[in-house]
Enzyme design. Structure first.
Site, PDB file in Angstrom:
ATOM      1  N   LYS A  34       0.993  -1.344  -0.008  1.00  0.00           N
ATOM      2  CA  LYS A  34      -0.015   0.108  -0.120  1.00  0.00           C
ATOM      3  C   LYS A  34       0.991   1.387   0.052  1.00  0.00           C
ATOM      4  O   LYS A  34       1.831   1.373   0.773  1.00  0.00           O
ATOM      5  CB  LYS A  34      -0.914   0.063   1.284  1.00  0.00           C
ATOM      6  N   ASP A  61      -3.476   4.503  -1.698  1.00  0.00           N
ATOM      7  CA  ASP A  61      -4.467   4.781  -0.602  1.00  0.00           C
ATOM      8  C   ASP A  61      -4.224   6.257  -0.391  1.00  0.00           C
ATOM      9  O   ASP A  61      -3.621   6.779   0.483  1.00  0.00           O
ATOM     10  CB  ASP A  61      -3.930   4.074   0.710  1.00  0.00           C
ATOM     11  N   LYS A  63      -7.230   8.097  -0.327  1.00  0.00           N
ATOM     12  CA  LYS A  63      -8.455   8.636   0.334  1.00  0.00           C
ATOM     13  C   LYS A  63      -8.854   9.806  -0.031  1.00  0.00           C
ATOM     14  O   LYS A  63      -9.038  10.827   0.635  1.00  0.00           O
ATOM     15  CB  LYS A  63      -8.202   8.851   2.075  1.00  0.00           C
ATOM     16  N   ASP A  66     -13.621  14.965  -2.000  1.00  0.00           N
ATOM     17  CA  ASP A  66     -13.559  16.366  -2.643  1.00  0.00           C
ATOM     18  C   ASP A  66     -14.944  16.467  -3.240  1.00  0.00           C
ATOM     19  O   ASP A  66     -15.598  15.603  -3.190  1.00  0.00           O
ATOM     20  CB  ASP A  66     -12.313  16.770  -3.438  1.00  0.00           C
ATOM     21  N   THR A 121      -9.983   3.616  11.591  1.00  0.00           N
ATOM     22  CA  THR A 121      -9.660   2.641  12.771  1.00  0.00           C
ATOM     23  C   THR A 121      -9.196   3.566  14.052  1.00  0.00           C
ATOM     24  O   THR A 121      -9.237   2.729  15.050  1.00  0.00           O
ATOM     25  CB  THR A 121      -9.032   1.511  12.512  1.00  0.00           C
ATOM     26  N   GLN A 192      -3.826   3.204  17.041  1.00  0.00           N
ATOM     27  CA  GLN A 192      -4.935   2.506  16.520  1.00  0.00           C
ATOM     28  C   GLN A 192      -5.825   2.210  17.654  1.00  0.00           C
ATOM     29  O   GLN A 192      -5.365   1.898  18.640  1.00  0.00           O
ATOM     30  CB  GLN A 192      -4.725   1.245  15.736  1.00  0.00           C
ATOM     31  N   ARG A 213       2.949  -0.905  10.734  1.00  0.00           N
ATOM     32  CA  ARG A 213       4.401  -0.690  11.768  1.00  0.00           C
ATOM     33  C   ARG A 213       4.570  -2.126  12.124  1.00  0.00           C
ATOM     34  O   ARG A 213       5.742  -2.423  12.381  1.00  0.00           O
ATOM     35  CB  ARG A 213       3.743   0.275  12.748  1.00  0.00           C
TER      36      ARG A 213
HETATM   37  O1  C5P Z   1       1.027   0.972  11.114  1.00  0.00           O
HETATM   38  P1  C5P Z   1      -0.501   0.490  10.859  1.00  0.00           P
HETATM   39  O2  C5P Z   1      -0.752  -0.845  11.012  1.00  0.00           O
HETATM   40  O3  C5P Z   1      -1.412   1.287  11.798  1.00  0.00           O
HETATM   41  O4  C5P Z   1      -0.823   1.058   9.575  1.00  0.00           O
HETATM   42  C1  C5P Z   1      -2.324   1.051   9.072  1.00  0.00           C
HETATM   43  C2  C5P Z   1      -2.341   1.842   7.889  1.00  0.00           C
HETATM   44  O5  C5P Z   1      -3.592   1.531   7.250  1.00  0.00           O
HETATM   45  C3  C5P Z   1      -1.937   3.265   7.683  1.00  0.00           C
HETATM   46  O6  C5P Z   1      -1.062   3.143   6.445  1.00  0.00           O
HETATM   47  C4  C5P Z   1      -3.248   3.943   7.833  1.00  0.00           C
HETATM   48  O7  C5P Z   1      -3.012   5.017   7.077  1.00  0.00           O
HETATM   49  C5  C5P Z   1      -4.074   2.991   6.994  1.00  0.00           C
HETATM   50  N1  C5P Z   1      -5.752   3.084   7.390  1.00  0.00           N
HETATM   51  C6  C5P Z   1      -5.862   2.913   8.864  1.00  0.00           C
HETATM   52  N2  C5P Z   1      -7.199   3.071   8.790  1.00  0.00           N
HETATM   53  C7  C5P Z   1      -8.183   3.372   7.951  1.00  0.00           C
HETATM   54  C8  C5P Z   1      -7.666   3.530   6.438  1.00  0.00           C
HETATM   55  C9  C5P Z   1      -6.336   3.239   6.622  1.00  0.00           C
HETATM   56  O8  C5P Z   1      -5.255   2.705   9.530  1.00  0.00           O
HETATM   57  N3  C5P Z   1      -9.554   3.371   8.280  1.00  0.00           N
END
Ligand code: C5P
Length: 235
Positions: A34, A61, A63, A66, A121, A192, A213
């Protein structure tokens, strides 16, 4: 549709990204990756071309959110990069999501999957109510936004694994659920809020998990990637 693990390449530069991808050499499958705002805004569209050339599937991604006309033109531009998946915010309205689909229909022979972000999330019920003044529950809001995405002709949504069951029940097993917020029970949650393990995401029926991460900051990213593949995609 096979289940897969999507690695979030949240790095500030091309060199950091390539150094990371190097550590995944020898993986049991070519990782689906991604590219989000951090990398895209620092390196521009060339980073998508470069990573695609090396054979990775790409979820772009960005997002988008607009007015419909701007989303239409932006998706038209992005489609030139031939991503395998891209996304828009469901809160931009059904018309806005339809504009994204219309742009792909007019531009692409092989269309990327287009999905909608429901609620991030990182959002808790309290933030939803107190800051955004949305009084419905997280689950009702997510399911409603997913219904809107389906009405607009999208292929699925980004949501928490905790909402997958309801979404598949209402909108069908073919409506894709792409789920970030993945953590191991022995790992760090970070920012998160609504998190689950890869194994639990599989049990709940997620189609794709997005993992950042826990893999990118691991001492041995390959080992953690394979652990995700085994837990999420294994029999
Ligand atoms: O590092 P981590 O596992 O938290 O990364 C989650 C990825 O998913 C990040 O790139 C974040 O921008 C993306 N994301 C998210 N929640 C959403 C949409 C995308 O965490 N609803």
């Amino acid at each position: 549709m096979g289940k897969d693990v999507i690695i979030a390449l949240d790095f500030p530069s091309c060199s950091d990204t390539l150094a990371f991808l190097n550590k995944l050499r020898g993986a049991s499958r070519k990782p689906f990756v991604k590219i989000g705002m951090e990398l895209f805004y620092s390196e521009g569209p060339d980073i998508v071309r470069k990573i695609k050339e090396s054979g990775h599937k790409i979820f772009l991604d960005l997002k988008l959110h607009d007015i419909p006309n701007t989303v239409y033109s932006s998706v038209r531009s992005l489609s030139q990069l031939q991503p395998d998946m891209l996304n828009v915010h469901a809160s931009g309205s059904i018309d806005m999501m339809k504009a994204a689909v219309d742009a792909l229909n007019s531009e692409c022979e092989v269309k990327p999957l287009v999905i909608a972000v429901t609620l991030l999330t990182s959002l808790s019920a309290q933030k939803l109510n107190d800051e955004l003044l949305i009084t419905s529950s997280v689950e009702d809001t997510v399911v409603h936004y997913a219904e809107n995405a389906k009405k607009a002709g999208l292929n699925g949504v980004v949501c928490s694994p905790l909402e997958v069951g309801k979404i598949h029940e209402r909108l069908g097993a073919d409506f894709l659920t792409v789920t970030p917020g993945i953590r191991f029970s022995d790992g760090n949650v970070g920012d998160q809020v609504r998190v689950t393990t890869p194994e639990r995401a599989k049990e709940l029926g997620s189609d794709y998990i997005v993992v950042g991460r826990p893999i990118t900051r691991a001492e041995n990213p390959l080992e953690v990637y394979e652990r995700c593949i085994n837990e999420f995609c294994g029999e």
